[in-house]
Design an enzyme around this catalytic site. Structure first.
Site, PDB file in Angstrom:
ATOM      1  CE  LYS A 183      -4.177  -1.879   0.393  1.00 14.85           C
ATOM      2  NZ  LYS A 183      -5.454  -1.482  -0.207  1.00 14.85           N
ATOM      3  CE  LYS A 184       4.161   2.494   5.404  1.00  9.10           C
ATOM      4  NZ  LYS A 184       3.126   1.624   5.904  1.00  9.10           N
ATOM      5  CG  MET A 185       4.785  -0.435  -3.675  1.00  9.07           C
ATOM      6  SD  MET A 185       4.651  -1.887  -4.757  1.00  9.07           S
ATOM      7  CE  MET A 185       5.893  -2.955  -4.083  1.00  9.07           C
ATOM      8  CG  ASP A 186      -0.266   6.273  -2.792  1.00 11.54           C
ATOM      9  OD1 ASP A 186       0.082   7.444  -3.035  1.00 11.54           O
ATOM     10  OD2 ASP A 186      -1.460   5.897  -2.809  1.00 11.54           O
TER      11      ASP A 186
END
Length: 622
Positions: A183-186
């Site tokens: 989810k932090k691949m944002d």
């Protein structure tokens, strides 16, 4: 025909291996450690984040609005809610000591999920995690070691447990880390916009010797957090890298316990880390203790790690495990189905594992009640009928709030009303902007969990590039004086914002950054059109209105000098300044025993009321 048959055969071999590994017997001591620590932490958490000590304020006021997942779920009366919390606490204690284990798990699980479903404002990822872990423990044999049940019943004492007991817990904890990393691949997180002003916190003091606060926030908090979440689960599974992974994961959680007010979550994560270690590590540690101490500790007898067949229902059990795994893999990505719960970000809040990716700031909320019969307009205090402001950021809860207010107003003979809600929020350092369309009567609006909400205002992503400039402008304004304040606002064409500059605020100005606005002063003789870079002074003790007149969204900034709570916009600038970051992120300075004492008093009151009819007394809110 050969290729499909080959695939089927290989799949059958894989399933056979999975089945064989799932029923391989393991030592129960490691699982027992997880059970004990989890039960203890839940027994503490119930009095704090679950709200046992605040049951009278949460459920004792019949005028209060609740935000259940399903509208048909209603709270019990205050007295019975107290007893329900008592049952949940006793269940957590039973899990910890391993007494009547299955019943204790149910005594915790049923009230826990009921209370969670009853109030969406308490939803977060770790509350969801606690509920999942309790279910996994219920189906496990975690009471086979170091438990009252094992002491009483020699048939289960030190009895090995099937490996799937460990596999499911490890899977759930692994998924917590891995999905948090995915989810932090944002761009928001990788760009360093999610977590601001953390570099000032004392936990980073050793790193300030060779890193600036900005570098700490970007390289340690954002990039370091991303890499750790994404990879630490794999390092924990590999024995050779496990010691280093345990060190970094433990350090990460201990730092989080100081950086954020997130209850027992860091400690629950710490408690689940040992489950990745060898199944008999507690016995090996106990065996190394001095003889006198060892006699006081649980049995260290080694057990044979053979394999059982799982019984006649083994296939059914494996199917249930597979369904659980698939559900947990898919559910965090269900936002394309449950579109009504989306706002500016996709995903259901509470079990998306998108922890800390989205940082929200609320500037102000205006609730307007219009009597359709008389045309009279009233403004409702947003602290009435609710305990916190978490509802303002979610369309489903704003919708529930409006209908709850309607029901409360009917009690005072206001039966034909329209309710409008105007929420100003900022996402990850952007401009403050409207989240809800203020022109929509929410009592006539539609909302569905499976369709996009039509009365949500879109995020002004075209203005996201301003964020770097906003940071520089903040620094410039804050250098004026210790009392200087700034707030950045963006609005849609044709919409207006009313604001008031109170007495004590000086040098209040508005400067347009992009677009065009019309400034109207209350009781003034004329209006002013302001274009980009234009500035106007704002008189105090007078209302003013700013209307976006350009064909595209306009953005502007307020600057002023005054006390910290001078205007509605002040909350944003106060947080942005971040001079008190340590104070804002520290725990409330209260005695740890106070919630326990309050919980006990509430239970006593409830029993006395139910048995003898003695009137209830509401405690002061903490």
């Amino acid at each position: 025909m050969t290729a499909p048959r080959t695939i089927i055969n290989k799949l059958g071999v894989i399933l056979d291996k999975c089945h064989h590994d799932a029923w391989r017997l393991k030592d129960p001591s490691n699982l027992a450690v997880t059970r004990i620590l989890f039960g203890f932490l839940m027994a503490v958490d119930i009095h704090f984040e679950r709200g046992f000590a605040e049951v009278d304020h949460r459920f004792g006021d019949f005028t209060q609005c609740h935000f259940p997942l399903f509208d048909f779920v209603k709270p019990l009366t205050f007295q019975w809610m107290c007893l329900l919390y008592l049952l949940m606490w006793l269940g957590a204690c039973g899990i910890m000591v391993g007494y009547n284990f299955k019943f204790s798990c149910l005594s915790f699980i049923l009230p826990y999920w009921y209370v969670l479903i009853l109030d969406k404002t308490s939803w977060n990822n770790h509350s969801y995690l606690y509920g999942l872990l309790s279910i996994l423990l219920f189906f496990s044999s975690a009471h086979h070691y170091c438990s009252i049940d094992a002491y009483i019943n020699s048939d289960i004492r030190n009895k090995p447990v099937p490996n799937w007991n460990y596999i499911l817990v490890r899977f759930q904890v692994f998924l917590l880390y891995f999905y948090a990393g995915v989810k932090k691949m944002d761009p928001e997180w990788l760009g360093g916009y999610s977590m601001r002003n953390l570099g000032r916190h004392w936990v980073f003091t050793p790193f300030k010797i060779f890193l600036t606060e900005e570098n700490i926030e970007y390289y340690m908090v954002h990039l370091g957090g991303f890499v750790l979440d994404l990879t630490v689960g794999f390092w924990l599974l590999w024995p050779k890298s496990r010691p280093l992974a345990l060190f970094f994961a433990a350090s990460f959680h201990l730092m989080n316990s100081q950086l954020f007010t997130i209850g027992m979550f860091p400690y629950v994560c710490l408690a689940t880390l040992p489950v990745f270690c060898d199944d008999d590590w507690p016995k090996r540690w106990i065996a190394k203790c001095p003889g006198l101490l060892r006699r006081c500790l649980p049995d260290t007898t080694k057990i044979a790690t053979t394999r059982e067949n799982g019984g006649k229902y083994s296939a059914f059990k494996i199917t249930l495990m597979g369904l659980y795994v698939v559900t947990q893999l898919v559910l965090p990505w269900s936002h394309s189905i449950t579109q009504g719960y989306n706002n500016w970000t996709n995903g259901l809040y509470g079990y998306s594992w998108d922890m800390m990716v989205h940082a929200w700031e609320t500037m102000h909320v205006v609730v307007t009640v219009k009597d359709k019969t008389t045309g009279r307009v009233n403004y409702l205090d947003t602290e009435v009928f609710v305990r916190n402001d978490k509802w303002v950021g979610h369309a489903d809860m704003v919708y529930q709030y409006a209908h709850c207010v309607k029901d409360r107003l009917e009690a005072v003979n206001m039966t034909d009303v329209a309710i409008y809600v105007d929420v100003w929020r900022s996402l990850n350092g952007r401009f403050q902007q409207r989240l809800i369309d203020p022109r929509v009567n929410l009592l006539e609006a539609e909302w569905s969990p499976f369709r996009p909400t039509p009365w949500l205002m879109p995020l002004l992503t075209e203005l996201s590039a301003w964020r770097q400039q906003l940071t520089q402008l903040e620094r410039t304004v804050f250098n004026w004086s210790d009392s200087s304040r700034v707030a950045f606002v963006a609005d849609f064409p044709g919409l207006s914002m009313d604001n008031y500059v109170p007495e004590g605020v000086t040098n209040a100005t508005i400067q347009v950054l992009e677009g065009q606005v019309e400034l109207s002063i209350e009781n003034g003789t004329r209006s002013y059109l302001l274009n980009a870079n234009d500035t106007a002074s704002l008189p105090s003790r007078v209302m003013h209105k700013i209307t976006t007149t350009s064909a595209v969204p306009a953005c502007y900034m307020y600057t002023f000098i005054g006390p910290a709570a001078s205007t509605a916009s002040e909350e944003t600038s106060g947080k942005a300044r971040g001079n008190n970051a340590k104070k804002e992120t520290s725990h409330r300075d209260v005695s740890l025993m106070t919630p326990f004492a309050k919980s006990l008093a509430l239970v006593g009151q409830s029993i006395l009321n139910l048995v003898f009819g003695i009137p209830l007394v509401m405690h002061n809110s903490k």
